[in-house]
Design a protein around this motif. Structure first.
Motif, PDB file in Angstrom:
ATOM      1  N   PRO A   1       0.994  -1.126  -0.031  1.00 52.27           N
ATOM      2  CA  PRO A   1       0.342  -0.390   0.247  1.00 52.27           C
ATOM      3  C   PRO A   1       0.944   1.008  -0.301  1.00 52.27           C
ATOM      4  O   PRO A   1       1.993   1.160   0.896  1.00 52.27           O
ATOM      5  CB  PRO A   1      -0.425  -0.580   1.648  1.00 52.27           C
ATOM      6  CG  PRO A   1      -0.894  -1.278   2.076  1.00 52.27           C
ATOM      7  CD  PRO A   1       0.645  -1.720   1.305  1.00 52.27           C
ATOM      8  N   SER A   2       0.849   1.941  -0.684  1.00 52.87           N
ATOM      9  CA  SER A   2       1.866   3.057  -1.086  1.00 52.87           C
ATOM     10  C   SER A   2       0.853   4.581  -1.982  1.00 52.87           C
ATOM     11  O   SER A   2       0.232   4.014  -2.551  1.00 52.87           O
ATOM     12  CB  SER A   2       3.177   3.215  -1.297  1.00 52.87           C
ATOM     13  OG  SER A   2       3.405   2.911  -2.960  1.00 52.87           O
ATOM     14  N   ILE A   3       1.438   5.683  -2.095  1.00 55.16           N
ATOM     15  CA  ILE A   3       1.298   6.366  -3.251  1.00 55.16           C
ATOM     16  C   ILE A   3       0.797   6.396  -4.286  1.00 55.16           C
ATOM     17  O   ILE A   3       0.346   6.003  -5.104  1.00 55.16           O
ATOM     18  CB  ILE A   3       1.418   7.659  -2.794  1.00 55.16           C
ATOM     19  CG1 ILE A   3       0.842   8.096  -1.371  1.00 55.16           C
ATOM     20  CG2 ILE A   3       1.313   8.254  -3.363  1.00 55.16           C
ATOM     21  CD1 ILE A   3       1.251   9.568  -1.023  1.00 55.16           C
ATOM     22  N   ILE A   4       2.290   5.602  -4.521  1.00 54.64           N
ATOM     23  CA  ILE A   4       2.963   5.569  -6.481  1.00 54.64           C
ATOM     24  C   ILE A   4       2.036   3.837  -6.669  1.00 54.64           C
ATOM     25  O   ILE A   4       1.566   4.303  -7.727  1.00 54.64           O
ATOM     26  CB  ILE A   4       4.279   4.900  -5.986  1.00 54.64           C
ATOM     27  CG1 ILE A   4       5.046   5.856  -5.885  1.00 54.64           C
ATOM     28  CG2 ILE A   4       4.422   3.750  -7.084  1.00 54.64           C
ATOM     29  CD1 ILE A   4       6.185   5.993  -5.581  1.00 54.64           C
ATOM     30  N   ASN A   5       1.820   3.030  -5.485  1.00 52.80           N
ATOM     31  CA  ASN A   5       0.856   1.682  -6.237  1.00 52.80           C
ATOM     32  C   ASN A   5      -1.469   2.319  -5.688  1.00 52.80           C
ATOM     33  O   ASN A   5      -1.376   1.595  -6.658  1.00 52.80           O
ATOM     34  CB  ASN A   5       0.845   0.583  -4.955  1.00 52.80           C
ATOM     35  CG  ASN A   5       2.368   0.011  -5.692  1.00 52.80           C
ATOM     36  OD1 ASN A   5       3.165   0.229  -6.648  1.00 52.80           O
ATOM     37  ND2 ASN A   5       3.078  -0.327  -4.640  1.00 52.80           N
ATOM     38  N   ALA A   6      -1.339   3.412  -5.027  1.00 60.29           N
ATOM     39  CA  ALA A   6      -2.735   4.024  -5.546  1.00 60.29           C
ATOM     40  C   ALA A   6      -3.269   4.215  -6.897  1.00 60.29           C
ATOM     41  O   ALA A   6      -2.183   4.588  -7.667  1.00 60.29           O
ATOM     42  CB  ALA A   6      -3.092   4.838  -4.632  1.00 60.29           C
ATOM     43  N   HIS A   7      -4.223   3.719  -7.136  1.00 63.04           N
ATOM     44  CA  HIS A   7      -4.922   3.836  -8.036  1.00 63.04           C
ATOM     45  C   HIS A   7      -5.485   5.157  -8.438  1.00 63.04           C
ATOM     46  O   HIS A   7      -5.658   5.436  -7.217  1.00 63.04           O
ATOM     47  CB  HIS A   7      -6.211   3.425  -8.552  1.00 63.04           C
ATOM     48  CG  HIS A   7      -5.490   1.858  -8.912  1.00 63.04           C
ATOM     49  ND1 HIS A   7      -6.327   0.634  -9.078  1.00 63.04           N
ATOM     50  CD2 HIS A   7      -4.827   1.305  -8.303  1.00 63.04           C
ATOM     51  CE1 HIS A   7      -5.648  -0.317  -9.626  1.00 63.04           C
ATOM     52  NE2 HIS A   7      -4.739   0.090  -7.926  1.00 63.04           N
ATOM     53  N   PRO A   8      -5.848   6.180  -9.633  1.00 64.26           N
ATOM     54  CA  PRO A   8      -5.436   5.987 -10.804  1.00 64.26           C
ATOM     55  C   PRO A   8      -4.001   6.131 -11.218  1.00 64.26           C
ATOM     56  O   PRO A   8      -3.287   6.556 -10.456  1.00 64.26           O
ATOM     57  CB  PRO A   8      -6.202   7.324 -11.524  1.00 64.26           C
ATOM     58  CG  PRO A   8      -7.038   7.434 -10.772  1.00 64.26           C
ATOM     59  CD  PRO A   8      -6.370   7.155  -8.832  1.00 64.26           C
ATOM     60  N   HIS A   9      -3.700   4.870 -12.608  1.00 61.14           N
ATOM     61  CA  HIS A   9      -2.548   5.351 -12.701  1.00 61.14           C
ATOM     62  C   HIS A   9      -2.617   5.329 -14.017  1.00 61.14           C
ATOM     63  O   HIS A   9      -3.481   5.753 -14.868  1.00 61.14           O
ATOM     64  CB  HIS A   9      -1.964   3.331 -13.026  1.00 61.14           C
ATOM     65  CG  HIS A   9      -2.311   2.719 -11.873  1.00 61.14           C
ATOM     66  ND1 HIS A   9      -0.860   3.033 -11.165  1.00 61.14           N
ATOM     67  CD2 HIS A   9      -2.664   2.186 -10.825  1.00 61.14           C
ATOM     68  CE1 HIS A   9      -0.628   1.888 -10.107  1.00 61.14           C
ATOM     69  NE2 HIS A   9      -1.428   1.528 -10.342  1.00 61.14           N
ATOM     70  N   GLN A  10      -0.875   5.800 -14.224  1.00 61.69           N
ATOM     71  CA  GLN A  10      -1.614   6.961 -15.606  1.00 61.69           C
ATOM     72  C   GLN A  10      -0.320   6.534 -16.873  1.00 61.69           C
ATOM     73  O   GLN A  10       0.651   5.545 -16.378  1.00 61.69           O
ATOM     74  CB  GLN A  10      -1.017   8.452 -15.326  1.00 61.69           C
ATOM     75  CG  GLN A  10      -1.425   9.565 -15.917  1.00 61.69           C
ATOM     76  CD  GLN A  10      -1.038  10.537 -15.155  1.00 61.69           C
ATOM     77  OE1 GLN A  10      -1.118  11.134 -14.533  1.00 61.69           O
ATOM     78  NE2 GLN A  10      -2.000  11.940 -16.356  1.00 61.69           N
ATOM     79  N   SER A  11      -0.301   6.304 -18.306  1.00 66.33           N
ATOM     80  CA  SER A  11      -0.229   5.983 -18.801  1.00 66.33           C
ATOM     81  C   SER A  11       1.053   6.618 -19.422  1.00 66.33           C
ATOM     82  O   SER A  11       0.696   7.949 -18.209  1.00 66.33           O
ATOM     83  CB  SER A  11      -0.677   5.397 -20.819  1.00 66.33           C
ATOM     84  OG  SER A  11      -0.837   6.357 -21.422  1.00 66.33           O
TER      85      SER A  11
END
Ligand code: F6R
Length: 600
Positions: free
Chosen positions: A79-89
């Protein structure tokens, strides 16, 4: 597990997304995020932790009338901000939220994304990077979206924004739940209608391997190969008071208190005009044709299954096996000639149970699902469904769904007995009504139970629950309730098993909670209590009127012995609740847990 909310319309999406995510908190999550699109482009906010923190952070003036939001329960990556969604291309053009697990993400990475440097550890980022790759090839978002979906193996519910197009929200699903909500001049997307009930009560189903394109005013449903489909919407029969806490401090307490009403509603729903039981005739035939029943479930529903086995065997005379869903496919027993599978699941979405359903359907066997969620995956994919009518259960710890499961199982058992012309000296409608009253008596004794929780459970590192016969299964359920919300290490044991090992753990002051509601084991369970008391245990006996003895901590009103598990579980639910409260735990949202467990 994980939740999705999306909005496209004329209003600002932020409030709708945040409110929707807060309503999905009950599913369990450890990080959250939203992305909004406006004339200045994409604005994204993500946090590790609660939606309330996301709300504070999103206050920093972001807005947009197209947006997606997500609560993440970590599977791939911490669990981390980087792994949190949304994800961007990579270019930032495509933004995605996803629930589920992409089984072939490593293969996709190797085959298509060798030259892409990934930022997160998630399988979700693979989808959005793949989307960008395929967009480079097809130069059309809809085509690239469909082609991306075609490459995914596993479960997914997806909502995607193209930052170059403020008029379209892209949606797709396979095996994970996702719905479209229809409003005047807007559409919403949600994992669960509860998230967006404030906005609309009209919904549209999305089926597996379909793509849906939403604008403010239109819904286009198509297959992955582009064939357009028509679908009728339906009205969700829920109102906001069903999903709000009202004056209660916690959903769990509200749901414990609702149990008498749930039992009365089940009686109403399953009673025919002659005071008999009304059950779908197709289910009757399936039960009659079964030479053996296999109950498949997990957690609390598994415990309900163990009690249900007693109902079906004793009343209807059909042999029953109860199996933990996650074990069944790897350890399949030798099946009988004419089996019937019964799936018990509050959510109707448990992936472990679904894996068994898929397997046994391939083998050509009939399946009945007993669930609280109409239209859930296990309900749709089984041949028959019996509804629990318990109303939405929002606290992670299951309470009213368990009693509802037992009530429906006993009705099913009696109905089967009657169709087999077995004469029974047991009127389930009357006995369930008596059980409902008994539960009311117990929920009025909160102060007594809170004091017991304070005395026995406030500081202890561990606790044991013991019982014999049906009390053993309730002991298992009591232990599960306690450990999941108070984090006390707890074990539910058959009283007779203690001396075969576990008694070694009994020390001065170890809490041992014993159930004594079954007449023919009353003497022996009390013997087990003596054995642990002699070794210093802090014992607490919950008995039933007529079987009680001096110094029993709590005496349940007398009810039919067969239905004792519906009533004896109530003090255990309340003990767990107050123990968690006194230990300052987050009762409704215990750490690491999710309400619907949609990954295997
Ligand atoms: C415990 C609890 C879980 C669920 C289990 C199965 O309080 O809620 O043990 O019973 O995850 O979930 P369902 O019933 O939705 O299949």
């Amino acid at each position: 597990m994980c939740g999705i909310v999306g909005y496209i319309g004329q209003n600002d999406a932020k409030g709708i997304l945040l409110n929707g995510l807060a309503r999905l908190e009950y599913r369990g999550y450890d990080s959250a995020g939203i992305a909004l699109l406006n004339q200045d482009g994409i604005q994204m906010t993500k946090v590790k932790g609660r939606v309330a923190v996301l709300e504070e952070k999103a206050d920093e003036g972001i807005s947009g009338s197209l947006g997606i939001g997500h609560t993440r329960w970590a599977t791939h990556g911490v669990p981390s901000i980087i792994n949190a969604h949304p994800h961007q291309s990579g270019t930032g053009r495509f933004i995605i939220v996803h629930n589920g697990v992409i089984e072939n993400y490593e293969a996709l990475k190797r085959e298509y994304l060798k030259d892409v440097s990934l930022i997160s550890d998630t399988d979700t980022e693979i989808i959005v990077q793949l989307m960008e790759k395929l967009f480079e090839r097809f130069q059309d978002t809809r085509t690239a979206f469909c082609e991306t979906m075609k490459l995914l193996k596993g479960s997914y519910a997806i909502a995607m924004i193209d930052a170059e197009d403020r008029n379209t929200l892209y949606v797709s699903k396979n095996k994970s739940p996702l719905l479209i909500g229809i409003g005047e001049g807007f559409h919403v997307v949600a994992s669960d209608a509860m998230a967006t009930l404030k906005e609309t009560n009209r919904y549209l189903e999305i089926h597996d391997e379909e793509v849906v394109l939403l604008t403010s005013d239109t819904v286009t449903i198509q297959t992955l190969t582009g064939e357009e489909l028509e679908r009728e919407s339906y009205t969700v029969e829920l109102d906001l008071s069903d999903i709000e806490k009202g004056t209660y401090s916690h959903y769990m307490l509200k749901e414990i208190d609702e149990q008498p009403f749930v039992l009365r509603r089940i009686i109403e729903e399953y009673q025919d005009e002659n005071n008999g039981i009304s059950i779908d005739p197709a289910i009757r035939i399936a039960m009659q044709q079964a030479d053996r029943i296999y109950i498949i479930a997990a957690g609390t529903s598994y415990h309900a299954g163990l009690v249900g086995k007693g109902f079906i065997e004793k009343l209807a005379g059909i042999p029953v096996e109860v199996h933990i869903a996650s074990e069944f496919n790897y350890n399949m027993p030798i099946l009988s000639d004419s089996p019937l599978f019964i799936f018990i699941s509050q959510s109707g979405e448990t992936a472990d149970s679904r894996a068994v359903l898929v397997q046994i359907k391939k083998m050509g066997f009939p399946a009945l699902t007993i669930t609280n969620v109409a239209g859930s995956t296990l309900s749709r994919e089984a041949d028959y469904t019996l509804h629990l009518h318990a109303g939405p259960e929002i606290a992670v710890a299951s309470t009213k769904a368990y009693t509802a499961q037992l009530a429906v199982l006993v009705l099913l058992a009696v109905d089967t007995a009657e169709t087999k012309e077995v004469t029974l000296d047991f009127d389930p409608i009357r006995e369930l009504a008596i059980a409902a009253n008994a539960i009311e008596v117990l929920t009025d004794q909160k102060e007594t139970i809170e004091n017991l929780a304070r005395d026995y459970l406030t500081t202890t590192p561990n606790a044991f629950f013991i019982g014999r016969s049906a009390d053993y299964y309730v002991a298992m359920e009591g232990a599960l309730k306690l450990k999941e919300i108070s984090y006390i290490q707890a074990e539910g044991l058959a009283g007779g098993e203690l001396k075969h090992g576990t008694i070694a753990l009994i020390e001065e002051g170890t809490p041992v909670i014993a159930l004594a509601t079954q007449v023919y084991v009353n003497y022996s369970i009390r013997g087990n209590v003596q054995e642990v008391a002699a070794r210093g245990a802090n014992t607490l006996i919950i008995s039933m009127d007529g079987l009680n003895e001096e110094n029993d901590a709590l005496v349940l009103p007398e009810i039919h012995e067969l239905l004792a598990p519906l009533v004896s579980v109530i003090p255990l639910q309340l003990l767990a609740y107050y123990a968690a409260l006194h230990r300052d735990c987050d009762v409704d949202k215990p750490r690491n847990l999710a309400k619907s467990v949609t990954v295997e």
